[in-house]
Design a protein around this motif. Structure first.
Motif, short mmCIF file in Angstrom:
data_model
loop_
_atom_site.label_atom_id
_atom_site.label_comp_id
_atom_site.label_asym_id
_atom_site.label_seq_id
_atom_site.Cartn_x
_atom_site.Cartn_y
_atom_site.Cartn_z
N ARG A 154 -10.74 3.48 -1.43
CA ARG A 154 -10.37 4.86 -1.76
C ARG A 154 -10.69 5.20 -3.21
O ARG A 154 -11.08 6.33 -3.53
CB ARG A 154 -8.88 5.07 -1.47
CG ARG A 154 -8.43 6.53 -1.61
CD ARG A 154 -7.02 6.76 -1.12
NE ARG A 154 -6.02 6.06 -1.93
CZ ARG A 154 -5.39 4.98 -1.56
NH1 ARG A 154 -5.64 4.41 -0.38
NH2 ARG A 154 -4.48 4.41 -2.37
N TRP A 155 -10.52 4.24 -4.10
CA TRP A 155 -10.79 4.47 -5.53
C TRP A 155 -12.27 4.35 -5.87
O TRP A 155 -12.65 4.58 -7.02
CB TRP A 155 -10.01 3.46 -6.37
CG TRP A 155 -8.51 3.66 -6.30
CD1 TRP A 155 -7.84 4.81 -6.03
CD2 TRP A 155 -7.51 2.65 -6.50
NE1 TRP A 155 -6.48 4.60 -6.04
CE2 TRP A 155 -6.24 3.28 -6.33
CE3 TRP A 155 -7.54 1.31 -6.80
CZ2 TRP A 155 -5.03 2.60 -6.46
CZ3 TRP A 155 -6.33 0.61 -6.92
CH2 TRP A 155 -5.10 1.27 -6.76
N ALA B 106 0.66 4.20 -2.83
CA ALA B 106 0.28 5.56 -2.45
C ALA B 106 1.22 6.58 -3.07
O ALA B 106 0.81 7.68 -3.45
CB ALA B 106 0.27 5.69 -0.94
N ASN C 216 -7.96 -1.29 1.09
CA ASN C 216 -7.98 0.15 1.36
C ASN C 216 -7.91 0.95 0.07
O ASN C 216 -8.61 1.97 -0.10
CB ASN C 216 -6.81 0.54 2.28
CG ASN C 216 -6.95 -0.01 3.68
OD1 ASN C 216 -8.04 -0.38 4.10
ND2 ASN C 216 -5.84 -0.09 4.40
N ASP C 217 -7.05 0.50 -0.86
CA ASP C 217 -6.93 1.19 -2.15
C ASP C 217 -8.26 1.18 -2.90
O ASP C 217 -8.69 2.19 -3.45
CB ASP C 217 -5.85 0.53 -3.01
CG ASP C 217 -4.45 0.85 -2.54
OD1 ASP C 217 -4.27 1.82 -1.79
OD2 ASP C 217 -3.51 0.12 -2.93
N GLU D 111 0.83 -1.21 0.00
CA GLU D 111 0.00 0.00 0.00
C GLU D 111 0.86 1.26 0.00
O GLU D 111 0.54 2.24 -0.68
CB GLU D 111 -0.93 -0.02 1.21
CG GLU D 111 -1.91 1.15 1.26
CD GLU D 111 -2.82 1.08 2.47
OE1 GLU D 111 -3.80 1.85 2.51
OE2 GLU D 111 -2.56 0.26 3.38
#
Length: 390
Positions: A385-386, A288, A381-382, A284
């Motif tokens: 977020r996307w 980022a 998490n990615d 991650e």
């Protein structure tokens, strides 16, 4: 190893004689792969003789037994042999025709031959480790220098496929048909079940409901359609992860990478190779900082490589085509993480054991590591977020 060594030695004897080694000696050693290879036993060998340079060999001998052959695509070893004996020659010819400088050419590995006799199909290649190359640690995240070089090589690979299709479309289509991979439905169902079970067990609670809903609704669809291109088919590696690359750092500090393990090559979308590398090789924190930069780097390198092959990127595969396909294929990265990260991150002593009696169930990792939990949740998490996981 004892049952395979005589056959391997016969092949090495043949190579020694072809290379005019006289009164030669052959030293064969088994190479432990630490969970990085699950289809073959690996060996190194040295052919030596007076007044001749040592010939350093790397060999792969199939250990796919009948249980696995019943559910896996049958063409793995034929595909790799085809790449080294035929496809690479086609690509070299394209590089020659377009007068590419050495720095812009794909970094091929030399082959000394194949024996495709079942059940111990064998590939004999140059030993890159003797030249200072090494396998990337599958449990580590890539850094920018390594990632940028790997993606540059990927762009070269894809550009040559685009050029092949343009120069000889009928032959290209026949190759795509030849290397097609069809997984048994039972295997796909099993992978889906074990992937879901592990993901549900280790996903952080705040995203668990979103993940479960999404995977239940879309996982199989994403996997089935993952390699299907939206616009232009290319010959993709289809397992483009750091442990399938060999690298060394030159005195200048530049990373030098060669692509290996070509058994899964098939027709598909170039985006899937890019996503495969990112979500099997990075964490991650890396994404980022470098995800967007790496995406841009791929298309810039692909565009430059196409131009060197006298092709117009806007006509062949425009940035708009690429962006649309990336958006459509992005869920593949999540599905890929669910399926592959348990094996990629497993401790060496808990990795699936390579032998002829392996079943499809052996791909399940019962003792996943803390690293798996960290990497899986980083991907989740990615995707939250996307806006993919809602």
């Amino acid at each position: 190893m004892d049952t395979k060594k005589p056959t391997l030695r016969e092949l090495l004897n043949k190579i020694a004689e072809e290379k005019h080694y006289e009164n030669y000696e052959i030293d064969i050693k088994e190479l432990l792969c630490g969970g990085a290879n699950i289809t073959s036993e690996l060996y190194t060998a040295v052919i030596s003789a007076t007044n001749k340079d040592d010939l350093h060999i790397f060999a792969k001998v199939s250990v796919i037994g009948e249980n696995l052959r019943a559910v896996m695509p049958p063409s793995f070893f034929y595909t790799e042999a085809y790449c080294y004996t035929t496809l690479w020659n086609t690509y070299r010819a394209l590089e020659e025709e377009n007068d590419l400088q050495d720095e812009h050419r794909l970094r091929f590995t030399k082959s000394y031959g194949f024996d495709l006799t079942r059940p111990q199909e064998t590939a004999i290649l140059e030993n890159l480790m003797a030249q200072g190359y090494d396998v990337f640690d599958r449990r580590k995240s890539v850094d920018w220098s390594y990632a940028a070089t790997a993606i540059t090589e990927l762009a070269k690979l894809h550009s040559l496929s685009f050029a092949y299709r343009q120069s000889n479309p009928e032959e290209f289509d026949s190759v795509v048909t030849y290397v097609k991979k069809d997984w048994n439905e039972a295997a796909m169902v099993y992978f889906e079940q074990i992937g879901l079970a592990d993901a549900m067990k280790y996903a952080n609670p705040e995203h668990l409901e979103k993940l479960q809903r999404y995977l239940n609704d879309r996982l199989k669809n994403v996997l089935v359609n993952s390699f299907a291109p939206m616009s232009h088919v290319v010959l993709v590696h289809a397992d483009y992860k750091p442990s399938n690359l060999m690298h060394r750092v030159l005195e200048t500090g530049k990373v030098d990478i060669k692509i290996v393990d070509l058994q899964t090559l098939q027709g598909g979308s170039p985006v899937t190779d890019l996503l495969y590398f990112i979500f099997t090789g990075s964490d991650e924190q890396f994404r980022a900082q470098y995800y967007e930069k790496l995406i841009d780097h791929y298309y810039q390198e692909l565009s430059a490589a196409l131009k060197r092959l006298h092709l117009n990127p806007d006509q062949i595969y425009s940035r708009q085509n690429f962006d649309e396909e990336l958006k459509e294929k992005l869920p593949f990265g999540l599905a890929l993480a669910v399926f592959t990260l348990p094996v990629i991150t497993v401790d060496t002593d808990k990795a699936p054991k390579v032998n002829e009696s392996m079943e499809i169930t052996d791909f399940s990792v019962s003792n996943t590591s803390e690293l798996y939990k960290e990497r899986l949740n980083g991907v989740i998490n990615d995707y939250v977020r996307w806006g993919v996981l809602k």
